[in-house]
Write a protein that holds these residues in place. Structure first.
Motif, PDB file in Angstrom:
ATOM      1  N   THR A  92       0.831  -1.198   0.000  1.00 33.33           N
ATOM      2  CA  THR A  92       0.000   0.000   0.000  1.00 33.33           C
ATOM      3  C   THR A  92       0.870   1.253   0.000  1.00 33.33           C
ATOM      4  OG1 THR A  92      -1.202  -1.289   1.630  1.00 33.33           O
ATOM      5  CG2 THR A  92      -2.147   0.833   0.989  1.00 33.33           C
ATOM      6  N   LEU A  93       1.875   1.257   0.870  1.00 29.48           N
ATOM      7  CA  LEU A  93       2.776   2.404   0.944  1.00 29.48           C
ATOM      8  C   LEU A  93       3.477   2.597  -0.400  1.00 29.48           C
ATOM      9  CD1 LEU A  93       4.153   4.584   2.631  1.00 29.48           C
ATOM     10  CD2 LEU A  93       5.898   2.910   3.260  1.00 29.48           C
ATOM     11  N   GLN A  94       3.918   1.465  -0.983  1.00 29.74           N
ATOM     12  CA  GLN A  94       4.619   1.542  -2.263  1.00 29.74           C
ATOM     13  C   GLN A  94       3.734   2.206  -3.315  1.00 29.74           C
ATOM     14  OE1 GLN A  94       5.780  -2.260  -3.809  1.00 29.74           O
ATOM     15  NE2 GLN A  94       6.897  -1.364  -5.516  1.00 29.74           N
ATOM     16  N   LYS A  95       2.451   1.806  -3.319  1.00 27.23           N
ATOM     17  CA  LYS A  95       1.535   2.371  -4.305  1.00 27.23           C
ATOM     18  C   LYS A  95       1.388   3.875  -4.097  1.00 27.23           C
ATOM     19  CE  LYS A  95      -3.214   1.843  -5.845  1.00 27.23           C
ATOM     20  NZ  LYS A  95      -4.454   1.096  -5.693  1.00 27.23           N
ATOM     21  N   VAL A  96       1.249   4.286  -2.834  1.00 34.13           N
ATOM     22  CA  VAL A  96       1.104   5.716  -2.541  1.00 34.13           C
ATOM     23  C   VAL A  96       2.345   6.466  -2.996  1.00 34.13           C
ATOM     24  CG1 VAL A  96       0.907   7.406  -0.683  1.00 34.13           C
ATOM     25  CG2 VAL A  96      -0.442   5.301  -0.607  1.00 34.13           C
ATOM     26  N   VAL A  97       3.541   5.907  -2.671  1.00 35.82           N
ATOM     27  CA  VAL A  97       4.791   6.587  -3.046  1.00 35.82           C
ATOM     28  C   VAL A  97       4.926   6.675  -4.559  1.00 35.82           C
ATOM     29  CG1 VAL A  97       7.292   6.333  -3.036  1.00 35.82           C
ATOM     30  CG2 VAL A  97       6.005   6.010  -0.928  1.00 35.82           C
ATOM     31  N   GLU A  98       4.629   5.561  -5.242  1.00 36.31           N
ATOM     32  CA  GLU A  98       4.740   5.560  -6.706  1.00 36.31           C
ATOM     33  C   GLU A  98       3.816   6.619  -7.315  1.00 36.31           C
ATOM     34  OE1 GLU A  98       6.708   3.700  -8.620  1.00 36.31           O
ATOM     35  OE2 GLU A  98       7.200   1.829  -7.593  1.00 36.31           O
ATOM     36  N   LEU A  99       2.610   6.731  -6.757  1.00 40.45           N
ATOM     37  CA  LEU A  99       1.671   7.730  -7.278  1.00 40.45           C
ATOM     38  C   LEU A  99       2.154   9.141  -6.979  1.00 40.45           C
ATOM     39  CD1 LEU A  99      -1.841   6.195  -6.589  1.00 40.45           C
ATOM     40  CD2 LEU A  99      -0.931   6.890  -8.794  1.00 40.45           C
ATOM     41  N   ALA A 100       2.655   9.344  -5.752  1.00 40.29           N
ATOM     42  CA  ALA A 100       3.066  10.686  -5.339  1.00 40.29           C
ATOM     43  C   ALA A 100       4.250  11.173  -6.171  1.00 40.29           C
ATOM     44  CB  ALA A 100       3.431  10.687  -3.858  1.00 40.29           C
ATOM     45  N   THR A 101       5.257  10.300  -6.381  1.00 33.86           N
ATOM     46  CA  THR A 101       6.406  10.750  -7.177  1.00 33.86           C
ATOM     47  C   THR A 101       5.955  11.049  -8.605  1.00 33.86           C
ATOM     48  OG1 THR A 101       6.967   8.435  -7.583  1.00 33.86           O
ATOM     49  CG2 THR A 101       8.242   9.582  -5.915  1.00 33.86           C
ATOM     50  N   ARG A 102       4.986  10.267  -9.113  1.00 30.55           N
ATOM     51  CA  ARG A 102       4.522  10.545 -10.477  1.00 30.55           C
ATOM     52  C   ARG A 102       3.745  11.850 -10.550  1.00 30.55           C
ATOM     53  NH1 ARG A 102       5.463   5.498 -10.326  1.00 30.55           N
ATOM     54  NH2 ARG A 102       6.464   4.459 -12.087  1.00 30.55           N
ATOM     55  N   LEU A 103       3.053  12.204  -9.459  1.00 29.45           N
ATOM     56  CA  LEU A 103       2.377  13.509  -9.445  1.00 29.45           C
ATOM     57  C   LEU A 103       3.427  14.621  -9.582  1.00 29.45           C
ATOM     58  CD1 LEU A 103      -0.474  13.471  -6.800  1.00 29.45           C
ATOM     59  CD2 LEU A 103      -0.615  13.883  -9.266  1.00 29.45           C
ATOM     60  N   GLY A 104       4.542  14.468  -8.861  1.00 24.63           N
ATOM     61  CA  GLY A 104       5.628  15.434  -8.979  1.00 24.63           C
ATOM     62  C   GLY A 104       6.137  15.512 -10.404  1.00 24.63           C
ATOM     63  N   VAL A 105       6.294  14.341 -11.032  1.00 27.66           N
ATOM     64  CA  VAL A 105       6.778  14.301 -12.410  1.00 27.66           C
ATOM     65  C   VAL A 105       5.796  15.007 -13.337  1.00 27.66           C
ATOM     66  CG1 VAL A 105       7.294  12.771 -14.346  1.00 27.66           C
ATOM     67  CG2 VAL A 105       8.142  12.214 -12.075  1.00 27.66           C
ATOM     68  N   VAL A 106       4.489  14.768 -13.103  1.00 31.14           N
ATOM     69  CA  VAL A 106       3.477  15.411 -13.949  1.00 31.14           C
ATOM     70  C   VAL A 106       3.583  16.929 -13.829  1.00 31.14           C
ATOM     71  CG1 VAL A 106       0.994  15.784 -14.204  1.00 31.14           C
ATOM     72  CG2 VAL A 106       1.887  13.468 -13.941  1.00 31.14           C
ATOM     73  N   ALA A 107       3.738  17.410 -12.584  1.00 32.14           N
ATOM     74  CA  ALA A 107       3.859  18.863 -12.385  1.00 32.14           C
ATOM     75  C   ALA A 107       5.077  19.395 -13.126  1.00 32.14           C
ATOM     76  CB  ALA A 107       3.972  19.165 -10.887  1.00 32.14           C
TER      77      ALA A 107
END
Lengths: 173, 428
Positions: A92-107
């Motif tokens: 679960t944590l991994q999924k959250v981290v993967e999503l969060a770093t990708r949000l940064g990449v999108v920005a």
């Protein structure tokens, strides 16, 4: 080595076409660069003359190849990254981290696209000295490459949200 | 202060798995935001593009593609045959052949991982058959593969040259003696191991016919380092021009001479190589953007001053550098760590009067040790996969080799003449 990329989980058709177009364009640019670079050496060593358009053309091709290559790598999850720590996290944590770093990449990619577009527009007036092509066309590589990468990163996020496996090709140095 | 924030943000992003290129750019943008600096973001992104623009960077994709052609083009097998015909009579002969083949292969491929894979896939099974422990064969290939990146055509040295704006000719030359030194001590280890294990006391003396036959087979490939290096050293070619000659040499070799690659495979290899190089070059560009920020903030100069105050002389600095890079190398692969740290260390080294060429060689030598230090590393993984043995078993066999590599590292670091003699000769 197959030329076209077909992951185990098939991509939606438009994404597949887009990705294949990037790969084909990149391969053509690469072949062009090989020929141009070799022609330049041949001309300099054999004829002792520089091909004047060569440097400008080569830089133009190289810049586009680099940014399209970045998009092609984004499609395959092939950018250099450190996965040792995220791999060890609970799912679960991994999924959250993967999503969060990708949000940064999108920005970041959004910034690259908009500022890249500004740079392109403001250099459209200047021409390359020998080729007489607007310099903006060369700098267009950054917003275009970043936009393509953005598409593939968004697709990865969609995969993550649906708990599907991500493309992951190890970087080979 | 700014440097601390940069490091904190970057490491947080990178360790959470964000691809390095975007982590670097985001760190730059975030630092400007956090400190409310007044630099326009256009300047950052312009320095990102313009770090990628110079045509001499084309050497990176061209050399990567050449390495790909060489790796799949059947050169490895012929090199091994040649090394075997010459050296297999020695005690520990198979190990000696492995080390020599890796060293020679490096002078045409430029990548440690490719080197380990190409030579290891043939030599590890043969060594195991002869009675060597698989873990020893794996450890040997993990270490010997890295000799290749010190030999000319080394991609890490090339990248250091671009990042640090250092003469590529001189860098390539500086790797030769360190590579031979490391190969030599590994060969000694293999001879001792072959004797003490008793499984490989040496084959028959080579026959002249055998040597001649395998020499003829390798002759077309051996022209490549001659043309490339000769061309660069005599100044006929720039490194980038040499790279474009190397590509055509490699194409002819693989397609028409050895015929191990079909023309239909070439587009796929071209695509793969240019994608790999784009990944490397985008990180080069992104460090360009971050370097722009840290340079206008005068960070490298201040850091140099701080280190000058802590370290009394250049030997203390070099020792700290060695230690820091071994630690960095354990976690990061050589290329990214090289690109990240070179811009910071070059000004400091200059302040101590260390030649940037020497520094580059030290950094590359130092960082490639990380390729086989457990738990992670490129050649370590390849070797473990080929030999099908576990990390713990390999690690045990790695210890003596690691110690030898560290000894050579110190030699190369503190005896400047080992890497630099040829460079001084070239400078005249």
């Amino acid at each position: 080595m197959r030329f076209l990329y077909r992951p185990d989980l098939p991509e939606p058709a438009p994404l597949r076409w887009l990705g294949d177009m990037v790969d084909v364009a990149l391969t053509l640019l690469a072949a062009m660069l090989l020929v141009v670079m070799f022609a330049n050496v041949a001309a300099r060593v054999a004829l002792n003359s520089d091909l004047a358009w060569n440097t400008e053309f080569g830089e133009f091709v190289l810049l586009w190849a680099t940014f399209l290559g970045g998009a092609s790598a984004a499609r395959r999850g092939a950018h250099m990254r450190i996965t040792e720590f995220t791999d060890k996290m609970p799912p679960t944590l991994q999924k959250v981290v993967e999503l969060a770093t990708r949000l940064g990449v999108v920005a970041l990619l959004t910034l690259l696209i908009s500022y890249g577009w500004n740079i392109t527009e403001s250099t459209m007036g200047q021409e390359l000295t020998v080729l007489h092509v607007p310099m903006g066309l060369q700098y267009l590589a950054m917003p275009v490459g970043s936009a393509l990468a953005l598409v593939f990163v968004l697709y990865e996020m969609a995969l993550l949200l649906r708990n599907k496996p991500l493309p992951q090709e190890a970087f080979q140095d | 202060m700014v440097l601390a924030v940069i490091c904190a943000v970057f490491f947080a992003l990178a360790l959470l798995g964000m691809p390095l290129v975007w982590a670097l750019l985001l760190t730059t943008v975030a630092t400007i935001g956090i400190f409310g600096m007044s630099y326009p973001l256009e300047a950052i992104f312009l320095s990102y593009i313009s770090s990628l623009e110079p045509l001499h960077l084309a050497a990176i994709p061209l050399f990567i593609f050449t390495g790909e052609l060489i790796t799949h083009g059947g050169v490895g097998r012929r090199l091994i045959d040649f090394a075997r015909s010459l050296l297999a009579f020695m005690p520990g002969g198979l190990g000696v052949v492995t080390v020599s083949a890796c060293t020679m292969f490096g002078s045409v491929s430029g990548s440690a991982v490719a080197d380990s894979a190409a030579i290891g896939s043939i030599m590890v099974p043969r060594m195991a058959e002869r009675g060597y422990p698989r873990a020893f064969a794996a450890a040997l290939i993990a270490v010997a593969g890295t000799i290749g990146v010190l030999m000319p055509l080394s991609i890490p040295l090339l990248v250091y040259g671009f990042v640090g704006n250092v003469s590529i000719r001189e860098l390539l030359v500086s790797g030769v003696f360190p590579a031979f030194t490391l190969a030599f001590v590994l060969i000694l280890l293999c001879v001792w191991k072959g004797r003490s294990l008793g499984c490989d006391l040496g084959g028959a003396m080579p026959s002249r016919a055998d040597i001649w036959k395998s020499f003829l087979a390798i002759l077309p490939a051996s022209g490549m380092p001659v043309v490339i290096l000769g061309g660069i050293l005599t100044g006929i070619f720039t490194p980038t021009e040499a790279a474009s000659v190397a590509v055509f040499y490699g194409l002819i070799l693989a397609l028409f001479v050895y015929r191990e690659i079909k023309p239909a495979q070439v587009p796929g290899m071209l695509l793969q190589s240019f994608r790999t190089s784009a990944v490397v070059m985008l990180v080069v560009g992104a460090t360009g953007a971050l370097s722009w920020l840290i340079t206008v903030e005068q960070i490298p100069a201040n850091l140099a001053q701080t280190i000058l105050n802590i370290a009394e002389n250049k030997y203390v600095f070099l020792f700290l550098l060695n230690l820091a890079l071994i630690l960095v190398g354990i976690f990061l692969e050589p290329l990214p760590s090289l690109m990240l740290t070179a811009p910071l260390f070059i000004p400091t080294a200059k302040a101590f009067g260390i030649d940037p060429v020497h520094l580059g060689l030290i950094m590359v030598f130092n960082l490639v040790i990380g390729l086989y230090t457990p738990p992670v590393g490129g050649t370590l993984f390849v070797a473990a996969k080929i030999a099908r043995v576990g990390m713990v078993a390999i690690s045990r066999e790695l210890i003596p080799m690691f110690i030898l590599a560290i000894c050579v590292l110190f030699l190369v670091t503190y005896v400047e003449a080992i890497p630099m003699a040829l460079v001084w000769l070239m400078r005249g």
